[in-house]
Design an enzyme around this catalytic site. Sequence first.
Site, PDB file in Angstrom:
ATOM      1  N   ASP A 439     -16.009  41.806  -1.080  1.00  0.00           N
ATOM      2  CA  ASP A 439     -16.573  42.811  -1.974  1.00  0.00           C
ATOM      3  C   ASP A 439     -18.089  42.680  -2.077  1.00  0.00           C
ATOM      4  O   ASP A 439     -18.671  41.656  -1.679  1.00  0.00           O
ATOM      5  CB  ASP A 439     -15.929  42.680  -3.360  1.00  0.00           C
ATOM      6  N   ASP A 496     -12.804  53.174  -4.848  1.00  0.00           N
ATOM      7  CA  ASP A 496     -12.115  52.547  -5.975  1.00  0.00           C
ATOM      8  C   ASP A 496     -11.197  53.525  -6.696  1.00  0.00           C
ATOM      9  O   ASP A 496     -10.431  53.120  -7.572  1.00  0.00           O
ATOM     10  CB  ASP A 496     -13.132  51.980  -6.970  1.00  0.00           C
TER      11      ASP A 496
END
Length: 692
Positions: A439, A496
């Site tokens: 990430d 997301d």
Amino acid sequence: MRARTWHLGDARQSLVLASFADRLPEVVYWGPSLPDSEDLNTLAAASVTDVTGGMIDANAPVSLNPEASLTFPGQTGLTARDASGRPLAPSFRFESETASEHGLTLVFTDSSLGLRLGFELTLTPDSSLLKLQTRLDSADEIQVDWLAAPVLPAPAHLGEMIEFSGRWCAEFLTRRLPFAPGARLRDNRTGRTDHAHFPGLIVCGAETGNTCGEAYAFHYGWSGGHRMVAEELADGRRQIQFGHASAAMAPGHSFRTAPLYATYSPAGLNGAAVLFQRHVRDHLVKGARSPRPVHYNCWEAVYFDHRLDDLKSIATRAADLGAERFVLDDGWFGRRDDDTSSLGDWVIDRRKYPDGLTPLIEHVRALGLEFGIWFEPEMINEDSDLHRAHPDWVLGPADQTRGRQQLVLDMSRDDVRNYLYDHIANVLANNDVGYIKWDHNRVLPVVDSDQTEGVYALLDRLREAFPDVEIESCSSGGGRIDFGILERTQRVWLSDSNDALERQRIQHDAALFLPASVTGSHVGPRQCHTSGRILDIGIRAWTAAQRHMGFEMDPRELTPAEADTLRQVTVWWKANRDWMMRADILRLDSADPAVIAEQQLSQDGGRFAVFAAQIRTSDQILPQPLRLTGLDPEATYRITLTNRGDVSRLSRGAPLLKDRDLDVSGRYLMSRGLNLPWRFPQTIWVLEGRRL
């Protein structure tokens, strides 16, 4: 006028370059494939333009690097200064050429300034993409503020461009803009590819759609900040430039752009899209699992609240639904109970895992699932042991604005990369880990290409040491998706947002560059955590089944009926993934703007799947025929409505596909199209086709 000429060509396209009087080469032709008999010297001579009143006596060429020394009237391809800050205006001349199997390298020099400019030009085999890079070398240390990858022209007969923008949870937004005199400049200085600045551009005409019209498509394969210039000069000529963000390069002796990928399509946006998809799938990505495993990620089930019994229960339920990989997300390390602490402390939290990760991994592996784990290596919290020991490792000034409660590590430093490698490698070497979710949750405080090069170096080192570990690129969703990161990873987290309606649009537009096999798509919670919308399990499951399928909810929330639907769709995906993960994604031109539709066509053309999502209520009462594409017009295809059981009671008529399969020609399917049953908004039809 004397000219040197070069031709890069295949059955799909030709690029012809000419260098007049040994100056930098310019593109004199780019378009459909030329015959072998074409005389390149004639093309070079025919490219010369006129001069009239109000102009200087010669038109400075739109060369592969337009030069200020020739009084170029637009954005030049190089902006550089010497050690004293004096602007440099080189005048390059031909030095050498080197041919390779699929391309060539051209070198030009300015001996008075000690500069050497090289162009590496390749036409990739099979995928037919131009891969173009520029390199500048200097005898003295200089500062380069801008260096363009090889500059390409945009044709005068195509008057529009499609550019990409977006935001968190709304990646790959497209906008059509007209060309007009002046420059459309986008300078992404966030230090990553970024949600709002996907480095792509498509030049097209007003008539260009998914299946018709001409298109010239571009992608800059770089994971840091980039700059794009789409300029129409006052004389009507146009140029497209891509490179690193302005002033991203530190002073030095050698500078190099990332590759610019470009291609021509005579068959609409799909013609370019499938070439990008195939290149990523077949040539760029290395080491991906085959078949692609059904993914489960625990983030939206537990967030930071890691409890071993809950995680075991969730893994068991996910396996029962068809998952084949379990990914432990953020919260397993340091003292990580929220996003304010512990980034950089990559050691297992013994409060949550007193016996390490082994009990959870053994449970996951006993279920037949691969185990994956989350890292955010490039970031650091001030509340961490690492920051207390090494505040000097932070990138940027101490008083910088924080992002998501975190700072950024300086990845250009060897000691930082060594620390990260040692800690990540320790986790991988001592645990049965097959997958990393990597990430990157904030923009950089400074523009620095060395940061991206450092990330590449760390990823390359880990890939060499652990070649069987897959890596996913995530950056608050789709904030770092590009061909540079895909050379080092096997999957991207597209967004997301697990909202299926938003995902339909994001996936549709991302398919202009990305294949299904690398594009993660998950079935989210009943009530989406990023939009608040509640959606039926049917559209959630089938939307995920259009890409690399996964789940990301607490599977214990599912009703028996929801679990049964998800299980059935997962079984269908597994039965079809071998061919679908190697299929071309063809965007369909829907007559109804409320419908987003695509067709996934197998490599041999013998089978396909069609997904037609009703995003909102249609303006007209009857469904419009859906026309397919890419089929053999003379062949007969059998069409099955896969989810026939989802027909609503308000569909009171008798469309044939409601009750039986349809055998028709490819010509009929591409010309007239399919009548589908009426359906509610926020639902989807799935069809399968086989050539008989």
